[in-house]
Design a protein around this motif. Structure first.
Motif, PDB file in Angstrom:
ATOM      1  N   VAL A 250       0.868  -1.171   0.000  1.00 22.63           N
ATOM      2  CA  VAL A 250       0.000   0.000   0.000  1.00 22.63           C
ATOM      3  C   VAL A 250       0.911   1.230   0.000  1.00 22.63           C
ATOM      4  O   VAL A 250       1.867   1.293   0.766  1.00 22.63           O
ATOM      5  CB  VAL A 250      -0.923   0.025   1.227  1.00 22.63           C
ATOM      6  CG1 VAL A 250      -1.775   1.297   1.234  1.00 22.63           C
ATOM      7  CG2 VAL A 250      -1.812  -1.209   1.253  1.00 22.63           C
ATOM      8  N   TYR A 251       0.618   2.172  -0.864  1.00 27.41           N
ATOM      9  CA  TYR A 251       1.428   3.394  -0.982  1.00 27.41           C
ATOM     10  C   TYR A 251       0.627   4.586  -0.451  1.00 27.41           C
ATOM     11  O   TYR A 251      -0.565   4.706  -0.728  1.00 27.41           O
ATOM     12  CB  TYR A 251       1.774   3.678  -2.442  1.00 27.41           C
ATOM     13  CG  TYR A 251       2.438   2.555  -3.181  1.00 27.41           C
ATOM     14  CD1 TYR A 251       3.816   2.531  -3.370  1.00 27.41           C
ATOM     15  CD2 TYR A 251       1.677   1.528  -3.741  1.00 27.41           C
ATOM     16  CE1 TYR A 251       4.420   1.503  -4.089  1.00 27.41           C
ATOM     17  CE2 TYR A 251       2.269   0.503  -4.457  1.00 27.41           C
ATOM     18  CZ  TYR A 251       3.644   0.493  -4.634  1.00 27.41           C
ATOM     19  OH  TYR A 251       4.237  -0.520  -5.337  1.00 27.41           O
ATOM     20  N   ARG A 252       1.305   5.435   0.291  1.00 28.81           N
ATOM     21  CA  ARG A 252       0.701   6.730   0.622  1.00 28.81           C
ATOM     22  C   ARG A 252       1.269   7.743  -0.370  1.00 28.81           C
ATOM     23  O   ARG A 252       2.423   8.152  -0.261  1.00 28.81           O
ATOM     24  CB  ARG A 252       1.028   7.158   2.054  1.00 28.81           C
ATOM     25  CG  ARG A 252       0.303   8.446   2.463  1.00 28.81           C
ATOM     26  CD  ARG A 252       0.794   8.978   3.786  1.00 28.81           C
ATOM     27  NE  ARG A 252       0.083  10.196   4.168  1.00 28.81           N
ATOM     28  CZ  ARG A 252       0.485  11.023   5.140  1.00 28.81           C
ATOM     29  NH1 ARG A 252       1.580  10.763   5.831  1.00 28.81           N
ATOM     30  NH2 ARG A 252      -0.214  12.107   5.419  1.00 28.81           N
ATOM     31  N   VAL A 253       0.456   8.162  -1.342  1.00 36.95           N
ATOM     32  CA  VAL A 253       0.953   8.994  -2.434  1.00 36.95           C
ATOM     33  C   VAL A 253       0.705  10.483  -2.211  1.00 36.95           C
ATOM     34  O   VAL A 253       1.231  11.312  -2.939  1.00 36.95           O
ATOM     35  CB  VAL A 253       0.341   8.564  -3.782  1.00 36.95           C
ATOM     36  CG1 VAL A 253       0.789   7.160  -4.134  1.00 36.95           C
ATOM     37  CG2 VAL A 253      -1.178   8.653  -3.757  1.00 36.95           C
ATOM     38  N   ASP A 254      -0.103  10.806  -1.219  1.00 40.49           N
ATOM     39  CA  ASP A 254      -0.388  12.203  -0.908  1.00 40.49           C
ATOM     40  C   ASP A 254      -1.101  12.199   0.437  1.00 40.49           C
ATOM     41  O   ASP A 254      -1.451  11.146   0.947  1.00 40.49           O
ATOM     42  CB  ASP A 254      -1.258  12.838  -1.997  1.00 40.49           C
ATOM     43  CG  ASP A 254      -1.121  14.358  -2.045  1.00 40.49           C
ATOM     44  OD1 ASP A 254      -0.414  14.904  -1.186  1.00 40.49           O
ATOM     45  OD2 ASP A 254      -1.712  14.986  -2.934  1.00 40.49           O
ATOM     46  N   TYR A 255      -1.374  13.364   0.997  1.00 34.00           N
ATOM     47  CA  TYR A 255      -1.939  13.548   2.320  1.00 34.00           C
ATOM     48  C   TYR A 255      -2.788  12.371   2.797  1.00 34.00           C
ATOM     49  O   TYR A 255      -2.371  11.572   3.624  1.00 34.00           O
ATOM     50  CB  TYR A 255      -2.750  14.843   2.329  1.00 34.00           C
ATOM     51  CG  TYR A 255      -1.886  16.035   2.047  1.00 34.00           C
ATOM     52  CD1 TYR A 255      -1.141  16.627   3.060  1.00 34.00           C
ATOM     53  CD2 TYR A 255      -1.765  16.553   0.760  1.00 34.00           C
ATOM     54  CE1 TYR A 255      -0.303  17.711   2.795  1.00 34.00           C
ATOM     55  CE2 TYR A 255      -0.933  17.639   0.481  1.00 34.00           C
ATOM     56  CZ  TYR A 255      -0.208  18.209   1.513  1.00 34.00           C
ATOM     57  OH  TYR A 255       0.619  19.256   1.259  1.00 34.00           O
TER      58      TYR A 255
END
Length: 601
Positions: A250-255
């Motif tokens: 799982v990627y956190r790509v923005d806020y």
């Protein structure tokens, strides 16, 4: 050129993977690192060598992450001893390069720095991929580099690699959530597209979960504090990870935007979307306060995207379209890019329009006093004739400007030109009031009232001749600074009008907070006033109640004689609309006004 023989060449598959890992490390062409610099300095002292290098072997070059004893930052790969070192698991020792058939014609051997002795240990990741080497170099042959020294060089290489792994972690991991970050997502997208071009099985779809917009997190920080906002963000991340437990990574790509890749086609992607949405059926609890969240999801079929750099853009576009449409998810369509590109072009060319006398202009729509029939004022309306796009509707470009720093300059342009025209009409003996639309963003500015007063003085306009219009829906989410600025405007003698009244969320008693004295009933209600009993009762009720509270009422959208007569019978104060006149240029208005006033008299 000194290339390895066939037995020393890596397989194309292994080399392609090695280059991918190297590129994904985000180490190439980065600033010096103090820890790695100290490792090379220590190596020169321990081995009494004039040169020590930490080199990374790229596709066509050797780049030095740390160096002692050489000035250049990189060489061609054909001159890199390290290109041989990365093929080994042990230390490569070259006692005299001038006698070694692999290196005796090497540019760094026959020319500066005249390498003779070389010892290099490969820099290998934990998964066994060799990125480069740590080496020591001497300009004299050395035959005494024994096993203990090789072991020591290996230990130094392991120390350097520990630091490189830490730098890779910093580059690819989002510290608050420990999820992979946007940089890693972008690199993995590139790898997926490479796999697809090579005929390998790769993910079919990408999904982005936009849990809350950035503005919501900012408001949370203000209302409950930054610590509570951080806790909310952490809770959101945990909720997303648990919902997608079978999908990794799982990627956190923005806020508060999280992305995953999905294998198995659109049906598998839909199951992921359903799980993500169900995860937020129950509220999160932060500081004992339940917080309801409604994520929106973007879905992208990777086979429909031509360039890997467009994947994240497509995900964000589709999730944003879903948010604006107030639906759970949207599948990406290429027309979304067309809309984005138009938006970007409009915002990019608007500053130029502010300084081009041929693009922006004002038109003026007359307002009629329904008791006397006289024209008592005009509303100034902005128009944009774009040199390439043609006429751009204010309904399109003003909301875009309100999301940027362009809005104050745009409002200043409108006020300046509207007041200039009002002054010209006053000088010509045409007595009118001027109504000017302003954004709540303008009213939040500390210097707005000073700027407004300065423009009035510049053009010689009495404040009582000007009415500032603000939409009801915008005021519903106002700040204290807005009500304070509105109060200052009315204390100067100008009027505040609430535009588009009847479609927002305010009530009449609350409007007293805004120092308003005029209500403009939204044209969507006025146009339908003869169509349904419900609308008739609503509009007549607004007029009656507003009068009891001492508001002056203006009906917008009066487009037929029947509507005109109806709102006049209900004692509405003023009207504007196509039945009276469409918005007119200044010259057209002057002609219309002359004819109309003769008719009234």
């Amino acid at each position: 050129m000194n290339l390895p023989n066939q037995s020393e060449l890596p397989s194309p598959v292994i080399e392609r993977h090695r280059l991918y890992v190297l590129q994904a490390s985000c180490l190439l062409d980065t600033p010096p690192d103090a820890t790695l610099d100290r490792v090379t300095e220590l190596a020169t002292r321990l081995f009494k060598a004039p040169i020590a290098l930490i080199s990374l072997i790229d596709e066509k070059r050797q780049w030095f992450k740390a160096r002692v004893g050489v000035e250049v930052a990189q060489t061609e790969r054909k001159d890199a001893f390290g290109a041989y070192t990365i093929l080994r698991r042990d230390v490569l020792v070259v006692p005299d390069a001038s006698l070694d058939p692999r290196f005796k014609q090497n540019g760094w051997v026959i020319g500066e720095p005249n390498i003779r002795f070389y010892a290099g240990s490969p820099l290998r990741t934990r998964s066994g991929v060799s990125l480069g080497s740590l080496c020591v170099i001497d300009t004299k042959p050395r035959y005494d580099f024994d096993e203990s020294q090789q072991d020591l060089l290996t230990q130094l290489a392991e120390m350097a690699m520990d630091r490189i792994e830490a730098l890779r972690s910093i580059a690819f991991v989002d510290p608050p959530t420990r999820l992979l970050n946007r940089a890693r997502f972008s690199d993995d997208v590139r790898a997926i597209f490479d796999e697809r071009r090579n005929g390998q099985i790769s993910p079919s779809h990408a999904v982005l979960i936009n849990v809350v917009p950035l503005g919501y997190l900012d408001e949370t920080s203000v209302s409950v504090g930054i610590v509570a906002a951080d806790r909310l963000m952490a809770a959101i991340s945990v909720r997303v990870e648990r919902a997608l437990v079978d999908i990794r990574p799982v990627y956190r790509v923005d806020y508060a935007r999280f992305a995953v890749f999905v294998r198995g086609g659109e049906s598998a992607a839909m199951r992921v979307i359903e799980a993500a949405l169900r995860a937020f059926d129950a509220p999160l609890v932060v500081n004992q306060i339940p917080v309801d969240l409604s994520p929106t999801v973007g879905l992208v079929d990777l086979s429909g995207i031509d360039e890997h750099t467009d994947v994240l853009r497509a995900l964000m576009s589709s999730s944003e379209v879903a948010r604006r449409a107030r639906v759970p998810f949207r599948k990406f369509a290429k027309r979304m890019f067309v809309a984005q590109e138009r938006t970007f072009f409009i915002l990019n060319t608007l500053p130029q329009a502010l300084h081009d006398e041929h693009q922006l202009s004002l038109v003026y729509q007359p307002r009629i006093d329904l008791r006397t029939g006289r024209c008592v004022g005009v509303e100034a309306l902005l128009r944009w004739s774009h040199p390439l796009l043609g006429d751009v509707s204010p309904a399109e470009f003003i909301p875009l400007a309100e999301r940027t720093s362009l809005m104050p300059a745009l409002t200043d342009w409108v006020m300046d030109n509207a007041l200039k025209q009002l002054a010209a009409w006053q000088k010509a003996g045409i007595s009118l009031n001027m109504s000017i639309n302003v954004s709540v963003l303008n009213l939040e500015q500390r210097g707005f009232v000073i700027r407004y007063a300065s423009l009035l003085q510049t053009h010689g306009i009495e404040p009582a001749r000007v009415e500032l219009e603000v939409t009801e829906s915008a005021l519903a989410q106002n700040a204290r600074s807005v009500t304070e600025n509105l109060r200052k405007v009315t204390s100067m003698g100008s009027t505040i009008a609430i535009d588009d009244f009847g479609t927002g969320y305010s009530n009449l008693s609350k409007l007293q907070l805004y120092s308003a004295s005029v209500l403009k009933i939204d044209q969507s209600l006025v146009r339908r006033v003869l169509e349904t009993q419900h609308t008739r009762i609503l509009v007549e009720g607004i007029i009656t109640l507003a009068h009891k509270l001492d508001y002056r009422v203006v009906a917008e959208g009066v487009e037929t004689p029947e509507i005109y007569e109806t709102v006049a019978d209900w004692q509405c104060d003023e009207a504007q609309g196509y039945h009276i006149a469409k918005p007119l240029t200044a010259a057209m208005f002057e002609s219309w006004h002359s004819d109309y006033m003769q008719y009234i008299i």
